[in-house]
Design a protein around this motif. Structure first.
Motif, PDB file in Angstrom:
ATOM      1  N   PRO A 129       0.854  -1.200   0.000  1.00 18.76           N
ATOM      2  CA  PRO A 129       0.000   0.000   0.000  1.00 18.76           C
ATOM      3  C   PRO A 129       0.890   1.251   0.000  1.00 18.76           C
ATOM      4  N   ILE A 130       0.513   2.237  -0.805  1.00 17.27           N
ATOM      5  CA  ILE A 130       1.244   3.503  -0.855  1.00 17.27           C
ATOM      6  C   ILE A 130       0.254   4.659  -0.757  1.00 17.27           C
ATOM      7  N   ARG A 131       0.750   5.811  -0.357  1.00 17.90           N
ATOM      8  CA  ARG A 131      -0.076   7.017  -0.373  1.00 17.90           C
ATOM      9  C   ARG A 131      -0.160   7.505  -1.821  1.00 17.90           C
ATOM     10  N   GLU A 132      -1.264   8.106  -2.170  1.00 16.23           N
ATOM     11  CA  GLU A 132      -1.392   8.629  -3.530  1.00 16.23           C
ATOM     12  C   GLU A 132      -0.251   9.601  -3.839  1.00 16.23           C
ATOM     13  N   ALA A 133       0.193  10.352  -2.856  1.00 11.53           N
ATOM     14  CA  ALA A 133       1.289  11.314  -3.044  1.00 11.53           C
ATOM     15  C   ALA A 133       2.618  10.628  -3.351  1.00 11.53           C
ATOM     16  N   ASP A 134       2.737   9.325  -3.058  1.00 10.78           N
ATOM     17  CA  ASP A 134       3.978   8.581  -3.304  1.00 10.78           C
ATOM     18  C   ASP A 134       4.000   7.883  -4.656  1.00 10.78           C
ATOM     19  N   ARG A 135       2.952   8.066  -5.449  1.00 13.50           N
ATOM     20  CA  ARG A 135       2.930   7.465  -6.783  1.00 13.50           C
ATOM     21  C   ARG A 135       4.057   8.032  -7.633  1.00 13.50           C
ATOM     22  N   LEU A 136       4.602   7.184  -8.497  1.00  8.47           N
ATOM     23  CA  LEU A 136       5.682   7.594  -9.397  1.00  8.47           C
ATOM     24  C   LEU A 136       5.288   7.529 -10.869  1.00  8.47           C
ATOM     25  N   TYR A 137       4.166   6.888 -11.167  1.00 12.47           N
ATOM     26  CA  TYR A 137       3.745   6.680 -12.557  1.00 12.47           C
ATOM     27  C   TYR A 137       2.565   7.608 -12.845  1.00 12.47           C
ATOM     28  N   HIS A 138       2.814   8.670 -13.596  1.00  9.95           N
ATOM     29  CA  HIS A 138       1.771   9.674 -13.837  1.00  9.95           C
ATOM     30  C   HIS A 138       1.462   9.889 -15.306  1.00  9.95           C
ATOM     31  N   TRP A 139       1.916   9.010 -16.185  1.00 12.80           N
ATOM     32  CA  TRP A 139       1.623   9.213 -17.600  1.00 12.80           C
ATOM     33  C   TRP A 139       0.157   8.881 -17.881  1.00 12.80           C
ATOM     34  N   PRO A 140      -0.375   9.406 -18.985  1.00 14.52           N
ATOM     35  CA  PRO A 140      -1.763   9.068 -19.347  1.00 14.52           C
ATOM     36  C   PRO A 140      -1.908   7.563 -19.552  1.00 14.52           C
ATOM     37  N   GLN A 141      -3.115   7.060 -19.316  1.00 15.30           N
ATOM     38  CA  GLN A 141      -3.363   5.626 -19.469  1.00 15.30           C
ATOM     39  C   GLN A 141      -2.865   5.142 -20.816  1.00 15.30           C
ATOM     40  N   GLY A 142      -2.187   3.995 -20.823  1.00 16.77           N
ATOM     41  CA  GLY A 142      -1.662   3.423 -22.054  1.00 16.77           C
ATOM     42  C   GLY A 142      -0.155   3.281 -21.971  1.00 16.77           C
ATOM     43  N   ARG A 143       0.491   3.297 -23.120  1.00 11.32           N
ATOM     44  CA  ARG A 143       1.932   3.062 -23.237  1.00 11.32           C
ATOM     45  C   ARG A 143       2.736   4.077 -22.419  1.00 11.32           C
ATOM     46  N   ARG A 144       3.746   3.577 -21.706  1.00 12.02           N
ATOM     47  CA  ARG A 144       4.658   4.457 -20.973  1.00 12.02           C
ATOM     48  C   ARG A 144       5.451   5.277 -21.988  1.00 12.02           C
ATOM     49  N   PRO A 145       5.494   6.600 -21.819  1.00 15.31           N
ATOM     50  CA  PRO A 145       6.244   7.428 -22.778  1.00 15.31           C
ATOM     51  C   PRO A 145       7.721   7.029 -22.826  1.00 15.31           C
ATOM     52  N   ASP A 146       8.320   7.130 -24.005  1.00 17.36           N
ATOM     53  CA  ASP A 146       9.712   6.734 -24.187  1.00 17.36           C
ATOM     54  C   ASP A 146      10.658   7.450 -23.225  1.00 17.36           C
ATOM     55  N   GLY A 147      10.417   8.697 -22.895  1.00 16.12           N
ATOM     56  CA  GLY A 147      11.310   9.433 -22.017  1.00 16.12           C
ATOM     57  C   GLY A 147      11.084   9.201 -20.538  1.00 16.12           C
ATOM     58  N   HIS A 148      10.060   8.427 -20.178  1.00 19.43           N
ATOM     59  CA  HIS A 148       9.758   8.194 -18.767  1.00 19.43           C
ATOM     60  C   HIS A 148      10.803   7.273 -18.159  1.00 19.43           C
ATOM     61  N   PRO A 149      11.273   7.580 -16.941  1.00 22.26           N
ATOM     62  CA  PRO A 149      12.284   6.706 -16.308  1.00 22.26           C
ATOM     63  C   PRO A 149      11.789   5.264 -16.142  1.00 22.26           C
ATOM     64  N   GLY A 150      12.731   4.336 -16.185  1.00 22.67           N
ATOM     65  CA  GLY A 150      12.444   2.927 -15.927  1.00 22.67           C
ATOM     66  C   GLY A 150      12.609   2.616 -14.444  1.00 22.67           C
ATOM     67  N   LEU A 151      12.527   1.345 -14.103  1.00 27.21           N
ATOM     68  CA  LEU A 151      12.611   0.932 -12.697  1.00 27.21           C
ATOM     69  C   LEU A 151      13.918   1.337 -12.038  1.00 27.21           C
ATOM     70  N   SER A 152      15.034   1.022 -12.683  1.00 34.11           N
ATOM     71  CA  SER A 152      16.324   1.355 -12.089  1.00 34.11           C
ATOM     72  C   SER A 152      16.478   2.861 -11.933  1.00 34.11           C
ATOM     73  N   ASP A 153      16.037   3.621 -12.943  1.00 32.78           N
ATOM     74  CA  ASP A 153      16.121   5.079 -12.873  1.00 32.78           C
ATOM     75  C   ASP A 153      15.311   5.634 -11.706  1.00 32.78           C
ATOM     76  N   LEU A 154      14.207   4.983 -11.384  1.00 37.12           N
ATOM     77  CA  LEU A 154      13.343   5.426 -10.288  1.00 37.12           C
ATOM     78  C   LEU A 154      13.797   4.898  -8.932  1.00 37.12           C
ATOM     79  N   GLY A 155      14.837   4.076  -8.912  1.00 42.62           N
ATOM     80  CA  GLY A 155      15.308   3.512  -7.646  1.00 42.62           C
ATOM     81  C   GLY A 155      14.434   2.389  -7.132  1.00 42.62           C
ATOM     82  N   LEU A 156      13.681   1.778  -8.010  1.00 39.13           N
ATOM     83  CA  LEU A 156      12.808   0.669  -7.605  1.00 39.13           C
ATOM     84  C   LEU A 156      13.526  -0.622  -7.836  1.00 39.13           C
TER      85      LEU A 156
END
Length: 156
Positions: A129-156
């Motif tokens: 469970p996470i707080r809504e404020a802790d979300r990291l994925y904010h792109w519009p529904q559908g394909r992740r944009p090419d410039g969006h960080p990946g897991l390693s970039d996000l520290g996940l």
């Protein structure tokens, strides 16, 4: 005539990365019927403690999943590969019908036939469970944009 789902084995690092991204894109579409076409007609899954066999069961499973896991967004990352197998790690964010947000972390092991269809998928997943404020994925529904960080970039 057999179906083919490129890239096909044997995998190189580049083709494995491409296969992972195509899988991520498919799942982010949240279209169970289209997603099922990446799997062989007799594909076998273990997803958490649920066992699924064949495309019709995959469609039923994914329909249930995305009716429960709302505003689903997924990132997958290649972990390892060989000629016809790929291992990935992933994290996805979603909320339930009460508005509680989660980040689900997991690993998958995939096996492919010569046509590039996945014949086996083994997934282990944990929900945090996470707080809504802790979300990291904010792109519009559908394909992740090419410039969006990946897991390693996000520290996940």
């Amino acid at each position: 005539m057999s179906e083919q789902r490129p890239p096909v084995p044997p995998f190189t690092r580049d083709s494995a990365v491409e296969k992972v991204r195509r899988a991520e894109d498919g799942w982010n579409s949240r279209d169970p019927r289209t997603v099922s076409l990446a799997y062989s007609a007799d594909s076998r899954w273990r997803n958490r403690a649920e066992f699924v066999t064949g495309r019709e069961e995959i469609v039923e499973f994914l329909t249930r999943k995305w009716n429960r896991e709302l505003d689903y967004r997924l990132i997958k990352e290649l972990w390892a590969f060989d000629d016809h197998r790929i291992a990935v790690r992933f994290a996805y964010e979603w909320h339930d019908d009460t508005g509680t947000w989660y980040r689900s972390y997991g690993n998958e092991n995939w096996e492919f036939d010569a046509e590039g269809l996945m014949t086996a998928r083994h997934a282990s997943i944990n929900d945090l469970p996470i707080r809504e404020a802790d979300r990291l994925y904010h792109w519009p529904q559908g394909r992740r944009p090419d410039g969006h960080p990946g897991l390693s970039d996000l520290g996940l």
